[in-house]
Design a protein around this motif. Structure first.
Motif, PDB file in Angstrom:
ATOM      1  N   PHE A  68       0.946  -0.905  -0.194  1.00  0.00           N
ATOM      2  CA  PHE A  68      -0.074   0.111   0.131  1.00  0.00           C
ATOM      3  C   PHE A  68       0.920   1.061   0.172  1.00  0.00           C
ATOM      4  CE2 PHE A  68      -3.986  -2.641   1.518  1.00  0.00           C
ATOM      5  CZ  PHE A  68      -4.593  -2.247   0.711  1.00  0.00           C
ATOM      6  N   CYS A  69       2.500   0.781   0.665  1.00  0.00           N
ATOM      7  CA  CYS A  69       2.606   2.780   0.905  1.00  0.00           C
ATOM      8  C   CYS A  69       3.382   2.283  -0.407  1.00  0.00           C
ATOM      9  CB  CYS A  69       4.345   1.883   1.727  1.00  0.00           C
ATOM     10  SG  CYS A  69       3.417   1.983   3.302  1.00  0.00           S
ATOM     11  N   THR A  70       3.980   1.668  -1.335  1.00  0.00           N
ATOM     12  CA  THR A  70       4.931   1.805  -2.777  1.00  0.00           C
ATOM     13  C   THR A  70       3.149   2.018  -3.482  1.00  0.00           C
ATOM     14  OG1 THR A  70       6.006  -0.075  -2.209  1.00  0.00           O
ATOM     15  CG2 THR A  70       5.444   0.517  -4.570  1.00  0.00           C
ATOM     16  N   PHE A  71       2.075   1.417  -3.646  1.00  0.00           N
ATOM     17  CA  PHE A  71       1.110   1.612  -4.353  1.00  0.00           C
ATOM     18  C   PHE A  71       1.150   3.147  -4.345  1.00  0.00           C
ATOM     19  CE2 PHE A  71      -3.381   2.839  -5.172  1.00  0.00           C
ATOM     20  CZ  PHE A  71      -3.700   2.263  -6.283  1.00  0.00           C
ATOM     21  N   LEU A  72       0.878   4.248  -3.247  1.00  0.00           N
ATOM     22  CA  LEU A  72       0.442   5.725  -2.743  1.00  0.00           C
ATOM     23  C   LEU A  72       1.672   6.227  -3.401  1.00  0.00           C
ATOM     24  CD1 LEU A  72      -1.681   4.976   0.792  1.00  0.00           C
ATOM     25  CD2 LEU A  72      -2.044   5.782  -1.604  1.00  0.00           C
ATOM     26  N   TYR A  73       3.093   6.045  -3.211  1.00  0.00           N
ATOM     27  CA  TYR A  73       4.146   6.562  -3.315  1.00  0.00           C
ATOM     28  C   TYR A  73       4.324   7.107  -4.576  1.00  0.00           C
ATOM     29  CZ  TYR A  73       8.308   8.678  -4.681  1.00  0.00           C
ATOM     30  OH  TYR A  73       9.820   8.939  -5.334  1.00  0.00           O
ATOM     31  N   VAL A  74       4.292   5.889  -5.452  1.00  0.00           N
ATOM     32  CA  VAL A  74       4.550   5.618  -7.627  1.00  0.00           C
ATOM     33  C   VAL A  74       2.785   6.575  -7.812  1.00  0.00           C
ATOM     34  CG1 VAL A  74       4.922   4.683  -8.594  1.00  0.00           C
ATOM     35  CG2 VAL A  74       5.223   3.736  -7.357  1.00  0.00           C
ATOM     36  N   LEU A  75       2.045   5.985  -6.782  1.00  0.00           N
ATOM     37  CA  LEU A  75       1.048   7.554  -7.779  1.00  0.00           C
ATOM     38  C   LEU A  75       1.168   8.686  -7.309  1.00  0.00           C
ATOM     39  CD1 LEU A  75      -2.783   6.609  -6.531  1.00  0.00           C
ATOM     40  CD2 LEU A  75      -1.913   8.749  -6.653  1.00  0.00           C
ATOM     41  N   ILE A  76       1.902   9.322  -6.066  1.00  0.00           N
ATOM     42  CA  ILE A  76       1.835  10.349  -6.425  1.00  0.00           C
ATOM     43  C   ILE A  76       3.604  10.604  -6.843  1.00  0.00           C
ATOM     44  CG2 ILE A  76       2.628  12.165  -4.378  1.00  0.00           C
ATOM     45  CD1 ILE A  76       1.707  10.796  -2.714  1.00  0.00           C
ATOM     46  N   GLU A  77       3.912  10.156  -6.974  1.00  0.00           N
ATOM     47  CA  GLU A  77       5.328  10.298  -8.183  1.00  0.00           C
ATOM     48  C   GLU A  77       5.063  10.593  -9.270  1.00  0.00           C
ATOM     49  OE1 GLU A  77       8.996   8.104  -9.410  1.00  0.00           O
ATOM     50  OE2 GLU A  77       9.612   8.712  -7.769  1.00  0.00           O
ATOM     51  N   GLN A  78       4.119   9.718  -9.956  1.00  0.00           N
ATOM     52  CA  GLN A  78       4.033   9.997 -11.272  1.00  0.00           C
ATOM     53  C   GLN A  78       2.875  10.613 -11.616  1.00  0.00           C
ATOM     54  OE1 GLN A  78       5.410   7.801 -13.982  1.00  0.00           O
ATOM     55  NE2 GLN A  78       6.857   7.557 -12.789  1.00  0.00           N
ATOM     56  N   ALA A  79       1.911  11.433 -10.641  1.00  0.00           N
ATOM     57  CA  ALA A  79       0.892  12.291 -10.604  1.00  0.00           C
ATOM     58  C   ALA A  79       1.386  13.634 -10.972  1.00  0.00           C
ATOM     59  CB  ALA A  79      -0.265  12.389 -10.087  1.00  0.00           C
ATOM     60  N   VAL A  80       2.710  13.803 -10.470  1.00  0.00           N
ATOM     61  CA  VAL A  80       3.488  15.095 -10.491  1.00  0.00           C
ATOM     62  C   VAL A  80       4.286  15.246 -11.860  1.00  0.00           C
ATOM     63  CG1 VAL A  80       5.235  16.128  -9.355  1.00  0.00           C
ATOM     64  CG2 VAL A  80       3.502  15.856  -7.692  1.00  0.00           C
ATOM     65  N   GLY A  81       5.206  13.712 -12.152  1.00  0.00           N
ATOM     66  CA  GLY A  81       6.471  13.353 -13.478  1.00  0.00           C
ATOM     67  C   GLY A  81       5.527  13.818 -14.590  1.00  0.00           C
ATOM     68  N   THR A  82       4.447  12.937 -14.679  1.00  0.00           N
ATOM     69  CA  THR A  82       4.200  12.201 -15.610  1.00  0.00           C
ATOM     70  C   THR A  82       3.307  14.381 -16.110  1.00  0.00           C
ATOM     71  OG1 THR A  82       3.076  10.546 -15.367  1.00  0.00           O
ATOM     72  CG2 THR A  82       2.316  11.683 -16.833  1.00  0.00           C
ATOM     73  N   TRP A  83       2.315  14.617 -15.386  1.00  0.00           N
ATOM     74  CA  TRP A  83       1.901  15.963 -15.739  1.00  0.00           C
ATOM     75  C   TRP A  83       2.170  16.810 -15.678  1.00  0.00           C
ATOM     76  CZ3 TRP A  83      -2.012  15.615 -18.757  1.00  0.00           C
ATOM     77  CH2 TRP A  83      -2.923  14.117 -19.117  1.00  0.00           C
ATOM     78  N   LEU A  84       3.569  17.271 -15.319  1.00  0.00           N
ATOM     79  CA  LEU A  84       3.949  17.993 -14.623  1.00  0.00           C
ATOM     80  C   LEU A  84       5.136  19.028 -16.063  1.00  0.00           C
ATOM     81  CD1 LEU A  84       6.210  20.347 -12.240  1.00  0.00           C
ATOM     82  CD2 LEU A  84       7.474  19.322 -12.620  1.00  0.00           C
ATOM     83  N   PRO A  85       5.112  18.287 -17.207  1.00  0.00           N
ATOM     84  CA  PRO A  85       5.591  19.856 -18.359  1.00  0.00           C
ATOM     85  C   PRO A  85       4.157  20.482 -19.001  1.00  0.00           C
ATOM     86  CG  PRO A  85       6.549  17.062 -18.555  1.00  0.00           C
ATOM     87  CD  PRO A  85       5.712  16.939 -16.890  1.00  0.00           C
ATOM     88  N   THR A  86       3.428  19.588 -18.413  1.00  0.00           N
ATOM     89  CA  THR A  86       1.947  20.134 -19.528  1.00  0.00           C
ATOM     90  C   THR A  86       1.505  21.150 -18.234  1.00  0.00           C
ATOM     91  OG1 THR A  86       0.891  17.332 -20.282  1.00  0.00           O
ATOM     92  CG2 THR A  86      -0.930  19.620 -19.858  1.00  0.00           C
ATOM     93  N   PHE A  87       1.200  21.278 -16.886  1.00  0.00           N
ATOM     94  CA  PHE A  87       1.308  22.067 -15.801  1.00  0.00           C
ATOM     95  C   PHE A  87       2.406  23.300 -16.399  1.00  0.00           C
ATOM     96  CE2 PHE A  87       2.409  23.848 -11.637  1.00  0.00           C
ATOM     97  CZ  PHE A  87       1.134  24.291 -11.433  1.00  0.00           C
ATOM     98  N   ASN A  88       3.207  22.840 -16.468  1.00  0.00           N
ATOM     99  CA  ASN A  88       4.198  24.028 -17.220  1.00  0.00           C
ATOM    100  C   ASN A  88       3.602  24.857 -17.892  1.00  0.00           C
ATOM    101  OD1 ASN A  88       6.127  23.227 -14.689  1.00  0.00           O
ATOM    102  ND2 ASN A  88       7.152  22.045 -16.190  1.00  0.00           N
ATOM    103  N   HIS A  89       3.600  24.270 -19.084  1.00  0.00           N
ATOM    104  CA  HIS A  89       3.301  24.678 -20.625  1.00  0.00           C
ATOM    105  C   HIS A  89       1.397  25.123 -20.539  1.00  0.00           C
ATOM    106  CE1 HIS A  89       2.960  24.956 -24.601  1.00  0.00           C
ATOM    107  NE2 HIS A  89       1.568  24.743 -24.443  1.00  0.00           N
ATOM    108  N   GLU A  90       0.752  24.558 -19.779  1.00  0.00           N
ATOM    109  CA  GLU A  90      -0.620  25.361 -19.595  1.00  0.00           C
ATOM    110  C   GLU A  90      -0.147  26.413 -18.454  1.00  0.00           C
ATOM    111  OE1 GLU A  90      -3.737  22.867 -20.647  1.00  0.00           O
ATOM    112  OE2 GLU A  90      -3.172  21.468 -22.600  1.00  0.00           O
ATOM    113  N   TYR A  91      -0.501  26.014 -17.705  1.00  0.00           N
ATOM    114  CA  TYR A  91      -0.658  26.603 -16.281  1.00  0.00           C
ATOM    115  C   TYR A  91      -0.178  27.830 -16.335  1.00  0.00           C
ATOM    116  CZ  TYR A  91      -1.838  27.775 -11.674  1.00  0.00           C
ATOM    117  OH  TYR A  91      -1.753  28.374 -10.553  1.00  0.00           O
ATOM    118  N   LEU A  92       1.665  27.845 -16.664  1.00  0.00           N
ATOM    119  CA  LEU A  92       1.993  28.434 -15.820  1.00  0.00           C
ATOM    120  C   LEU A  92       2.503  29.268 -17.207  1.00  0.00           C
ATOM    121  CD1 LEU A  92       4.817  27.030 -14.426  1.00  0.00           C
ATOM    122  CD2 LEU A  92       3.030  28.926 -13.355  1.00  0.00           C
ATOM    123  N   GLY A  93       2.138  28.333 -18.660  1.00  0.00           N
ATOM    124  CA  GLY A  93       2.723  28.948 -19.613  1.00  0.00           C
ATOM    125  C   GLY A  93       4.184  29.096 -20.269  1.00  0.00           C
ATOM    126  N   LEU A  94       4.553  28.242 -19.174  1.00  0.00           N
ATOM    127  CA  LEU A  94       6.264  28.444 -20.342  1.00  0.00           C
ATOM    128  C   LEU A  94       5.965  27.274 -21.618  1.00  0.00           C
ATOM    129  CD1 LEU A  94       8.146  26.392 -17.305  1.00  0.00           C
ATOM    130  CD2 LEU A  94       8.027  29.592 -18.233  1.00  0.00           C
TER     131      LEU A  94
END
Length: 415
Positions: A222-248
């Motif tokens: 359960f710890c592993t599942f939750l950790y990777v859920l958080i890491e991939q949520a941030v890592g996978t969508w960070l480029p899109t967040f930077n481009h769309e939300y921050l306008g980079l």
């Protein structure tokens, strides 16, 4: 000398798969531009990567020691090199799905083999923790390299397919690494050292099931599942967040994400040193609390990026906060894995690693899908804000994990 060569071969494999596995965020962004697919469709790439990881690990993890680690590694590297070389010739989204299915299937073989060999190459719990943290730190250096490698192949037009040419280079690197593994003396699984095959495939699956129902292992997964859920949520969508939300700009959005990978690499390499002075439970709970604090801090700033941004030096200070979450997130994964593996007999490491890979894959897919859905319906700010929910649950899981390990002998120095 043989041990050093073996470690070098394992690190090389892991480094390459780090680039391929964590390119999914970049490829999601590029797929929405080049192929014109929606965010929801692009988010399916995480599933095409992670579901094969889970299936292959579940079916073959306990079986890999019977065929040998070298066979598993070379098969994964050579098969994936062929797929990579074919990708630029077929510029269609379905081919990208097939690519990530091949990446996921191959990574399952690689991770089980690498994690199992860490036990074979370590003669103490401290050595196991150190080597595993080094390998995971190198993995994050590979992730970091990928965020700079892919933009080198971006075309001038957003809809260009030039970025697919990166797979020619990656295919060649996989082929060379396969040759390195083939001619490197790797440790044989313990069950094969006497020349006999130990147990059948059914017995191997039963061993994994018996492990999975142990209370300590249940809390761990359960710890592993939750950790990777958080890491991939941030890592996978960070480029899109930077481009769309921050306008980079597109290339800067991807390059800024490399700071997240660099933070993870630094944090994992530093984890072994920190454990000399800080008990593992104090370190990991502190990391979770700091993660939540940094998310709140990062989202408290209003985007203030103008069109003048052309490189990392032009980015406002507020944009750097979210990628730095990786620094405090990093120690969780290798420390938890080392704790559980060090508590098992070496003959159980392949089965235990199979469970780690399965629940990591499920966590990664879940995190990416949920975050993608939230991005589409509520925007990037709300999507990242809600990552605090699994952080809170993870904190309670760590408390449970600590209580279950308390009666046992200390697994790591400082625990």
């Amino acid at each position: 000398m043989h041990r050093a060569r073996s470690i070098a071969a394992l690190v090389s494999c892991y480094f390459l798969f780090a680039i391929l596995m964590n390119s999914v965020g970049t490829v999601i962004l590029q797929s929405t531009l080049s192929f014109g697919v929606s965010k929801a469709q692009a988010a399916s790439l995480e599933g095409f990567k992670d579901i094969p990881i889970a299936l292959v690990s579940l079916l073959l993890a306990s079986f890999i020691p019977r065929i040998g680690y070298k066979v598993a590694l070379t098969t994964a590297l050579l098969a994936l090199s062929i797929v990579c070389v074919v990708v630029p010739s077929i510029p269609h989204f379905w081919m990208i799905k097939l690519l990530f299915a091949a990446i996921g299937s191959s990574f399952a073989l690689v991770k089980v083999s690498v994690y199992s060999q860490v036990g074979e190459l370590s003669d103490s719990k401290a050595a196991h923790s150190s080597l595993l943290s080094t390998i995971e730190g190198t993995f994050m250096l590979g992730v970091l390299s990928g965020y700079w490698l892919f933009p080198l192949f971006f075309g001038d037009a957003a809809q260009s397919f030039d970025w697919l040419n990166v797979y020619y280079l990656l295919g060649g690197m996989l082929l060379l690494t396969g040759g390195l593994v083939l001619f490197t003396p790797l440790p044989e699984p313990q069950c094969n050292k006497d020349g006999r095959v130990s147990g059948g495939l059914r017995e191997s699956w039963m061993q994994m099931i018996r492990l999975a129902i142990e209370p300590l292992v249940l809390v761990f997964v359960f710890c592993t599942f939750l950790y990777v859920l958080i890491e991939q949520a941030v890592g996978t969508w960070l480029p899109t967040f930077n481009h769309e939300y921050l306008g980079l700009p597109l290339s800067v959005s991807v390059q800024l994400t490399s700071v997240f990978a660099a933070s993870l690499a630094l944090g994992r390499l530093a984890a072994g040193l920190l454990l000399k002075w800080i008990p593992w439970f104090s370190l990991l709970t502190g990391c979770v609390l700091l993660m939540a604090l940094l998310v709140l801090l990062a989202l408290s700033f209003e985007p203030s990026v103008s069109g003048s941004v052309t490189g990392l030096t032009d980015i406002p200070a507020a944009a750097w906060v979210m990628p730095l979450i990786g620094l405090v997130m990093a120690p969780l994964y290798p420390v938890l894995n080392s704790l559980i593996l060090s508590s098992r007999e070496k003959s159980q490491h392949a089965s235990m690693t199979g469970l780690i890979v399965v629940f990591s894959a499920l966590g990664g897919t879940t995190g990416s899908y949920i975050t993608g859905w939230l991005f589409h319906h509520f925007g990037g700010q709300q999507a990242f804000l809600l990552t605090i929910v699994p952080m809170i649950i993870l904190l309670f899981c760590l408390i449970g994990f600590r209580r279950l390990t308390a009666p046992a002998t200390n697994l790591l120095q400082g625990s």
